[in-house]
Design a protein around this motif. Structure first.
Motif: not given
Lengths: 110, 113
Positions: A32, A51, A92, A94-98
């Motif tokens: 994303s 996306y 992004n 893994n849905g957490q870190n940018f």
């Protein structure tokens, strides 16, 4: 080291023109992609997310994604002086870190 | 609207002082982040947390610690401030899972003399 690259600019365009901002990223599994606008002395604000491959339009803004080329861009149509800001590309995986790019400074000349 | 607030917009501290920067979000987000932003270096992740009492080091954790005792609050601590920690500090939050955008607070401009 995952990297996101942007041309630092400044990119200068006349009022009413199309501004084209580009971003490349190194991690092929990235899922994303986001564009943030940051005015001087302010915090980043989200303007677009994308996306899937192709184009996504929202008002005067169009985000374009090409995962095969690891490339994402932002087009601003009918550029206004109020669009003058730094634009940050964020990736992004893994849905957490940018991972943020260094930003491109855009200047729209009246 | 998601709201992320930070305790101070501007802060001036002296070398060696212990500094607390606080961040609160009101949208029940699981993830919270602390970044610093410096000219020419962009946004750099210091620490993040994906749950209460959980923390993970980011890219530049040295000289910093964090605390997350409640879901809505994430604190950044400079144990002994140094002049090279003069910077803009930005807190962000996001939902967990999938591709979730981060929402930023207004930032704290910290000057260490």
């Amino acid at each position: 080291q995952k990297e996101v690259e942007q041309n630092s600019g400044p990119l200068s365009v006349p009022e009413g023109a199309i501004a084209s901002l580009n971003c490349t990223y190194s991690d092929r599994v990235s899922q994303s992609f986001f564009w943030y606008r940051q005015y001087s002395g302010k915090s980043p604000e989200l303007i677009m997310s994308i996306y899937s491959n192709g184009d996504k339009e929202d008002g005067r803004f169009t985000a374009q994604l090409n995962k095969a080329s690891q490339y994402v861009s932002l087009l601003i149509r009918d550029s206004q002086p109020s669009d003058s800001a730094t634009y940050l590309c964020a990736v992004n995986e893994n849905g957490q870190n940018f991972v943020f790019g260094p930003g491109t400074r855009l200047s729209v000349l009246p | 609207d998601v709201k992320v607030t930070q305790s101070s917009r501007y802060l001036v501290k002296r070398t060696g002082e212990k500094v607390f920067l606080e961040c609160v979000q009101d949208m029940d987000h699981e993830n919270m982040f602390w970044y610093r932003q410096d000219p020419g270096l962009g946004l750099r992740l210091i620490y993040f947390s994906y749950d209460v009492k959980m923390k993970e080091k980011g890219d530049i954790p040295e000289g910093y610690s964090v605390s997350r005792e409640k879901k809505e609050r994430f604190s950044l601590i400079l144990e002994s401030a140094s002049t090279n920690q003069t910077s803009m500090y930005l807190c962000a939050s996001s939902l967990v899972g999938g591709a979730r955008e981060q929402f930023f607070g207004p930032g704290t401009r910290l000057t260490v003399l």
